[in-house]
Design a protein around this motif. Structure first.
Motif, PDB file in Angstrom:
ATOM      1  N   PRO A  11      47.428  -7.726 -56.795  1.00 57.71           N
ATOM      2  CA  PRO A  11      48.187  -7.249 -58.219  1.00 57.71           C
ATOM      3  C   PRO A  11      49.105  -6.034 -57.623  1.00 57.71           C
ATOM      4  O   PRO A  11      48.538  -5.359 -56.558  1.00 57.71           O
ATOM      5  N   LEU A  12      49.510  -5.632 -58.356  1.00 56.64           N
ATOM      6  CA  LEU A  12      50.138  -3.946 -58.213  1.00 56.64           C
ATOM      7  C   LEU A  12      48.787  -3.016 -58.813  1.00 56.64           C
ATOM      8  O   LEU A  12      48.831  -1.763 -57.743  1.00 56.64           O
ATOM      9  N   LEU A  13      47.608  -3.354 -58.929  1.00 58.73           N
ATOM     10  CA  LEU A  13      46.829  -2.727 -59.631  1.00 58.73           C
ATOM     11  C   LEU A  13      46.286  -1.973 -57.817  1.00 58.73           C
ATOM     12  O   LEU A  13      46.285  -1.039 -57.223  1.00 58.73           O
ATOM     13  N   PHE A  14      46.579  -3.013 -56.945  1.00 56.76           N
ATOM     14  CA  PHE A  14      46.488  -3.147 -55.360  1.00 56.76           C
ATOM     15  C   PHE A  14      47.238  -1.614 -55.071  1.00 56.76           C
ATOM     16  O   PHE A  14      46.320  -0.663 -53.890  1.00 56.76           O
ATOM     17  N   PHE A  15      47.722  -1.134 -54.844  1.00 60.52           N
ATOM     18  CA  PHE A  15      48.376   0.049 -54.750  1.00 60.52           C
ATOM     19  C   PHE A  15      47.933   1.435 -55.630  1.00 60.52           C
ATOM     20  O   PHE A  15      48.343   2.631 -54.974  1.00 60.52           O
ATOM     21  N   SER A  16      47.089   1.358 -55.836  1.00 58.92           N
ATOM     22  CA  SER A  16      46.581   2.605 -56.817  1.00 58.92           C
ATOM     23  C   SER A  16      44.999   2.759 -56.045  1.00 58.92           C
ATOM     24  O   SER A  16      44.235   3.495 -56.751  1.00 58.92           O
ATOM     25  N   CYS A  17      44.536   1.989 -55.663  1.00 58.16           N
ATOM     26  CA  CYS A  17      43.280   1.406 -54.608  1.00 58.16           C
ATOM     27  C   CYS A  17      42.974   2.718 -53.905  1.00 58.16           C
ATOM     28  O   CYS A  17      43.897   3.761 -53.984  1.00 58.16           O
ATOM     29  N   LYS A  18      41.365   2.532 -53.529  1.00 58.01           N
ATOM     30  CA  LYS A  18      41.443   3.629 -52.517  1.00 58.01           C
ATOM     31  C   LYS A  18      41.747   3.433 -51.130  1.00 58.01           C
ATOM     32  O   LYS A  18      42.310   3.020 -50.842  1.00 58.01           O
ATOM     33  N   GLY A  19      41.806   4.675 -50.803  1.00 57.21           N
ATOM     34  CA  GLY A  19      42.431   4.698 -50.118  1.00 57.21           C
ATOM     35  C   GLY A  19      43.460   5.241 -49.618  1.00 57.21           C
ATOM     36  O   GLY A  19      44.476   5.924 -49.116  1.00 57.21           O
ATOM     37  N   GLN A  20      44.347   5.637 -51.013  1.00 57.72           N
ATOM     38  CA  GLN A  20      45.418   6.082 -51.089  1.00 57.72           C
ATOM     39  C   GLN A  20      45.595   7.867 -51.982  1.00 57.72           C
ATOM     40  O   GLN A  20      44.617   8.530 -51.997  1.00 57.72           O
ATOM     41  N   GLN A  21      46.927   8.611 -50.876  1.00 57.58           N
ATOM     42  CA  GLN A  21      46.385   9.594 -50.488  1.00 57.58           C
ATOM     43  C   GLN A  21      47.393  10.359 -51.559  1.00 57.58           C
ATOM     44  O   GLN A  21      48.763  10.677 -51.121  1.00 57.58           O
ATOM     45  N   ILE A  49      38.460   2.273 -38.771  1.00 60.38           N
ATOM     46  CA  ILE A  49      40.425   2.590 -38.802  1.00 60.38           C
ATOM     47  C   ILE A  49      41.260   3.895 -39.369  1.00 60.38           C
ATOM     48  O   ILE A  49      40.569   4.079 -40.454  1.00 60.38           O
ATOM     49  N   TYR A  50      41.794   4.618 -38.558  1.00 65.38           N
ATOM     50  CA  TYR A  50      42.259   5.382 -39.463  1.00 65.38           C
ATOM     51  C   TYR A  50      44.027   5.194 -38.709  1.00 65.38           C
ATOM     52  O   TYR A  50      44.387   5.032 -37.717  1.00 65.38           O
ATOM     53  N   ILE A  51      45.006   6.047 -40.233  1.00 69.20           N
ATOM     54  CA  ILE A  51      46.029   6.010 -40.086  1.00 69.20           C
ATOM     55  C   ILE A  51      46.525   7.809 -39.297  1.00 69.20           C
ATOM     56  O   ILE A  51      45.559   8.686 -39.522  1.00 69.20           O
ATOM     57  N   SER A  52      47.261   8.154 -39.082  1.00 70.52           N
ATOM     58  CA  SER A  52      47.681   9.457 -37.815  1.00 70.52           C
ATOM     59  C   SER A  52      49.008   9.395 -37.567  1.00 70.52           C
ATOM     60  O   SER A  52      49.593   8.134 -37.030  1.00 70.52           O
ATOM     61  N   GLY A  53      49.973  10.462 -38.028  1.00 69.95           N
ATOM     62  CA  GLY A  53      51.052  10.304 -37.627  1.00 69.95           C
ATOM     63  C   GLY A  53      51.712  11.896 -37.879  1.00 69.95           C
ATOM     64  O   GLY A  53      51.095  12.612 -38.302  1.00 69.95           O
ATOM     65  N   ASP A  54      53.208  11.975 -38.021  1.00 68.51           N
ATOM     66  CA  ASP A  54      53.362  13.457 -38.597  1.00 68.51           C
ATOM     67  C   ASP A  54      53.485  13.715 -39.381  1.00 68.51           C
ATOM     68  O   ASP A  54      53.624  15.132 -39.712  1.00 68.51           O
ATOM     69  N   PHE A  55      53.502  13.527 -40.797  1.00 67.99           N
ATOM     70  CA  PHE A  55      52.876  13.504 -41.995  1.00 67.99           C
ATOM     71  C   PHE A  55      51.607  14.851 -41.833  1.00 67.99           C
ATOM     72  O   PHE A  55      51.762  14.925 -42.943  1.00 67.99           O
ATOM     73  N   GLU A  56      51.000  13.938 -41.423  1.00 71.10           N
ATOM     74  CA  GLU A  56      49.514  15.022 -40.975  1.00 71.10           C
ATOM     75  C   GLU A  56      49.597  15.536 -40.081  1.00 71.10           C
ATOM     76  O   GLU A  56      48.057  16.260 -40.046  1.00 71.10           O
ATOM     77  N   GLY A  57      50.119  15.895 -39.268  1.00 69.86           N
ATOM     78  CA  GLY A  57      50.227  16.725 -37.424  1.00 69.86           C
ATOM     79  C   GLY A  57      49.316  15.715 -36.628  1.00 69.86           C
ATOM     80  O   GLY A  57      49.102  16.720 -35.947  1.00 69.86           O
ATOM     81  N   TRP A  58      50.029  14.710 -36.938  1.00 70.51           N
ATOM     82  CA  TRP A  58      48.890  13.580 -36.163  1.00 70.51           C
ATOM     83  C   TRP A  58      47.641  14.227 -35.080  1.00 70.51           C
ATOM     84  O   TRP A  58      47.271  14.593 -33.692  1.00 70.51           O
ATOM     85  N   SER A  59      46.979  14.506 -35.884  1.00 72.70           N
ATOM     86  CA  SER A  59      45.604  14.662 -35.572  1.00 72.70           C
ATOM     87  C   SER A  59      44.959  13.822 -35.295  1.00 72.70           C
ATOM     88  O   SER A  59      43.709  13.985 -34.552  1.00 72.70           O
ATOM     89  N   PRO A  63      38.846  12.245 -41.611  1.00 76.85           N
ATOM     90  CA  PRO A  63      38.907  11.407 -42.601  1.00 76.85           C
ATOM     91  C   PRO A  63      39.489  10.641 -43.903  1.00 76.85           C
ATOM     92  O   PRO A  63      38.793  10.092 -43.844  1.00 76.85           O
ATOM     93  N   GLU A  64      40.083  11.757 -44.265  1.00 74.96           N
ATOM     94  CA  GLU A  64      40.294  11.391 -45.658  1.00 74.96           C
ATOM     95  C   GLU A  64      41.918  10.697 -44.944  1.00 74.96           C
ATOM     96  O   GLU A  64      42.882   9.383 -46.356  1.00 74.96           O
ATOM     97  N   LEU A  65      42.231  10.084 -43.543  1.00 71.33           N
ATOM     98  CA  LEU A  65      43.323   9.080 -43.902  1.00 71.33           C
ATOM     99  C   LEU A  65      42.220   7.748 -42.940  1.00 71.33           C
ATOM    100  O   LEU A  65      43.104   6.732 -42.378  1.00 71.33           O
ATOM    101  N   LYS A  76      42.810  -1.367 -44.740  1.00 74.89           N
ATOM    102  CA  LYS A  76      43.997  -0.642 -45.639  1.00 74.89           C
ATOM    103  C   LYS A  76      43.583  -0.105 -46.383  1.00 74.89           C
ATOM    104  O   LYS A  76      42.981   0.772 -46.052  1.00 74.89           O
ATOM    105  N   ILE A  77      45.517   0.757 -46.499  1.00 72.37           N
ATOM    106  CA  ILE A  77      45.751   1.792 -46.650  1.00 72.37           C
ATOM    107  C   ILE A  77      46.623   2.103 -47.556  1.00 72.37           C
ATOM    108  O   ILE A  77      47.839   1.722 -47.653  1.00 72.37           O
ATOM    109  N   THR A  78      46.698   3.058 -48.946  1.00 72.16           N
ATOM    110  CA  THR A  78      48.241   3.355 -49.280  1.00 72.16           C
ATOM    111  C   THR A  78      48.622   4.583 -49.288  1.00 72.16           C
ATOM    112  O   THR A  78      47.413   5.858 -49.431  1.00 72.16           O
ATOM    113  N   LEU A  79      49.508   4.696 -48.962  1.00 63.19           N
ATOM    114  CA  LEU A  79      50.438   5.963 -48.759  1.00 63.19           C
ATOM    115  C   LEU A  79      51.288   6.480 -49.935  1.00 63.19           C
ATOM    116  O   LEU A  79      51.991   5.603 -49.552  1.00 63.19           O
ATOM    117  N   PRO A  80      50.929   7.830 -50.371  1.00 63.86           N
ATOM    118  CA  PRO A  80      52.106   7.953 -50.644  1.00 63.86           C
ATOM    119  C   PRO A  80      54.001   8.338 -50.407  1.00 63.86           C
ATOM    120  O   PRO A  80      53.191   8.871 -48.956  1.00 63.86           O
TER     121      PRO A  80
END
Length: 688
Positions: A11-21, A49-59, A63-65, A76-80
């Motif tokens: 559901p649309l609620l999924f996009f505001s779930c835990k994991g959004q930064q 599992i973590y996501i890492s990229g240019d948007f956070e400095g390729w760390s 922990p927050e990702l 799953k994870i949601t990013l703005p």
């Protein structure tokens, strides 16, 4: 790969779930949710599992990702939106555990461009690296060496791996060279160590050595987990204490003196550059204006000027003392409006404050993204501009073909391109022989023959011998024994002929210790082991063949395209067939130089060719091979290998109809011998 197929009702609620930064730049509308549902068969579901990229400095894994886990079903994870396009990968918490493809090879960065509305993307993970079982084949060239595994950085109380690229002619000259310092060293030379893709700096400069005579030393400095801090001199509330000032002082005051002490370098600022991308572009900008007495050139790729407004005030304050520096800026227009606007802002600052116009340039590439793929594609242009005074070979932009009227021919006409321009090899002449009755109303087969300067006119060859290609071809055509054809003949360049013609992928079949022994011996004898055959074949197939097909009336398909040569030219003809089976249908490999180098006892080189052929020979249903050999002078070393070659081709399904390996008793290794039997391979290739 073990696959978990999951039916997800989101559901649309999924996009505001835990994991959004949260992010200052988000508008609350654009977001993306990544859902990992397909995992490697050995995936450990107790791991995060973590996501890492240019948007956070390729760390590698903040922990927050960390992705939210749903049992053994999905993560799953949601990013703005952080900007219009992001580049990223998934890890198990650090770059030692970065995702790989299913063959355990490194992958290029993932990219995502934010849409106007929230979106969900399903993700497949091929494998995880554990730091030791990454099976990506190293792409680092032999002329890259490790300067230090743990070079001390006293300014930061750390150590770092440093690698150095040396020009192909470094060991054979006494010259001194300009130096370029590059950040993110893991990504500079080697696909196997890159976490975001490789720049291919060594391959690019090896090519520019041949095509433009450009020779520079490159020093690559690995990054660390504190990359964001080390690559900025200014504070940002999200990224901790900046360490960029100390990092740049380390390069200028500690590393550079050590490099200058060991290598033959040009030490002045005019001959010292610095280059990087993203945050590496930001710190290169800082270095150029903080230490213009050290770094007189800067390659600033996709700079992260968004990081701090101080970038602009600092640049403006130091413009005067950096007025003699050369600055090359490049940005992809798909990197986001903010990135493009900031570079335009910097360009305007330089222009309005009278920074010399000839000393900086900026390029905006419409399809460029924030990625190594883009930066790799722009590297050559940047190097040629920054080090323009070191370019010694000037190439024309378009081949110009004219009749070579001073060549003594028995029949037909010889057309010539002088210094055929190439992005892959050093420019050289290319001759094209066309028969006496050449007509625009016919279509012609095309035979590509190496060593073009040896084929037609003995009065101009070094040994006063020739192949008599025009005589033999004309006789066969007149007798009606062969199809109509033309001969395309690239010249060799004697001092690099071996490097151009040695099948370089075959060398990889040697054990590493044997490779190292060959390199040590070559170094002692001032001989280059920088192979260039892959580039030579790219020249043939990507540059020369299209030009020939456009200029002459040719049959362009594989069935009517052939390749031939002798000695090392025989090896490269075999290699061309294996590497480009879609281009060439048949090859004549005359007096093939199976020993590879000078004849020696217990020579391991022939076995590498045989192993390579066993793995790469094209189908006998579509391809044909002609080999031959004599028994005198250098050819006396070849008969011992004939049974091995026969066995390889027989195992691959070749028969007498599509494979010959002929012995010519009493013949030697010379153009006169090859001329006497040239009608045989010509007939094999082109018989009606």
């Amino acid at each position: 790969m073990k696959t978990k197929l999951v039916l997800l009702i989101i559901p649309l609620l999924f996009f505001s779930c835990k994991g959004q930064q949260k992010d200052d730049n988000t508008d609350g509308k654009k977001s993306v949710t990544f859902v990992i549902t397909n995992f490697p068969s050995d995936h450990d579901f107790s791991k995060d599992i973590y996501i890492s990229g240019d948007f956070e400095g390729w760390s590698g894994g903040r922990p927050e990702l960390k992705l939210e886990q749903k049992d053994s079903t999905y993560y799953k994870i949601t990013l703005p939106n952080h900007r219009e396009t992001i580049n990223f990968k998934f890890t198990l918490g650090n770059w030692e555990t970065v995702e790989l493809d299913e063959k355990r090879q490194n992958i290029e960065n993932r990219t995502y461009t934010f849409k106007e509305h929230p979106e969900m993307i399903q993700v497949v993970i091929g494998a995880w690296s554990n730091g030791s079982n990454n099976e990506t084949i190293s792409s680092k060239q032999p002329n890259v060496e490790t300067f230090s595994e743990n070079f001390k950085i006293p300014q930061l109380n750390k150590t770092r791996k440093i690698q150095v690229y040396l020009p192909p002619n470094y060991e054979s000259t006494e010259k001194s060279y300009p130096v370029l310092y590059m950040h993110d060293g893991q990504n500079v030379f080697d696909k196997a160590t890159s976490y975001a893709g490789e720049w291919e700096v060594d391959e690019t400069l090896n090519t520019l050595h041949y095509t433009h005579g450009l020779h520079i030393i490159v020093v690559a400095i690995d990054n660390s987990e504190e990359r964001m801090q080390e690559y900025t001199a200014w504070t940002h509330e999200k990224y901790g204490t900046p360490q960029g000032k100390q990092y740049v002082e380390f390069i200028a005051k500690t590393l550079k003196p050590a490099i200058d002490a060991k290598y033959r370098t040009k030490k002045d600022a005019k001959n010292t550059g610095i280059m990087g991308s993203s945050m590496g572009g930001l710190i290169s900008q800082y270095a150029a204006f903080a230490h213009p007495d050290v770094f007189g050139k800067a390659g600033i790729f996709s700079p992260s000027f968004w990081f701090s407004e101080n970038t602009f005030t600092f640049t403006k304050a130091n413009l005067a003392k950096a007025k003699n520096s050369k600055l090359y800026y490049v940005m992809g227009e798909k990197e986001g409006e903010n990135m493009v606007n900031n570079l335009n802002k910097m360009r305007t600052l330089l222009e309005k404050n009278n920074f010399p116009k000839d000393n900086f340039t900026s390029k905006f590439e419409p399809n460029g993204t924030h990625s190594e793929v883009f930066w790799r594609s722009e590297l050559k242009t940047a190097l040629l501009w920054l080090f323009s005074e070191d370019v010694t070979i000037q190439t024309s932009q378009k081949p110009i073909i004219r009749e070579a009227k001073n060549v003594q021919l028995a029949s037909g006409k010889l057309m010539r391109v002088v210094d055929f321009p190439s992005n892959y090899i050093r420019p050289r002449n290319v001759d094209v022989w066309i028969p006496e009755n050449y007509s625009k109303d016919k279509k012609y087969n095309v035979l590509y023959m190496h060593d073009g300067q040896m084929l037609y006119d003995a009065s101009t060859t070094w040994n006063k011998q020739e192949w008599q290609v025009d005589e033999v071809a004309s006789k066969l055509l007149k007798e009606g024994n062969v199809q109509d054809f033309i001969v395309v003949s690239p010249w060799n360049i004697s001092e690099i002929r071996w490097q151009d013609y040695f099948p370089q992928k075959a060398f990889d079949y040697l054990r590493e210790d044997v490779q190292n022994k060959f390199r040590e011996e070559a170094k002692k004898n001032n001989f280059s082991l920088n192979f260039n055959a892959d580039n030579y074949l790219k020249f043939l197939t990507e540059e020369l063949k299209p030009f020939i097909d456009e200029t002459f009336n040719t049959k362009t398909d594989r069935e009517h395209t052939f390749v031939a040569g002798s000695s090392m030219g025989g090896l490269i003809s075999m290699y061309a067939m294996c590497e480009y089976p879609e281009v060439f249908s048949a090859a004549a490999c005359i007096s093939t130089h199976w020993v590879g180098i000078s004849p020696m006892e217990n020579n391991p080189i022939p076995d590498t060719f045989f192993a390579y052929m066993s793995d790469h020979l094209p189908s006998p249903k579509t391809h044909r091979f002609y080999f031959d050999y004599g028994t005198e002078t250098l050819d006396q070393h070849y008969p011992q290998y004939a049974p091995i070659v026969d066995t390889i081709f027989k195992k691959k399904g070749y028969t007498k109809a599509n494979f010959q390996n002929l012995k010519f008793e009493g013949t030697d290794h010379s153009e006169k011998s090859w001329q006497k039997r040239l009608h045989i391979p010509f007939t094999f290739l082109l018989k009606k």
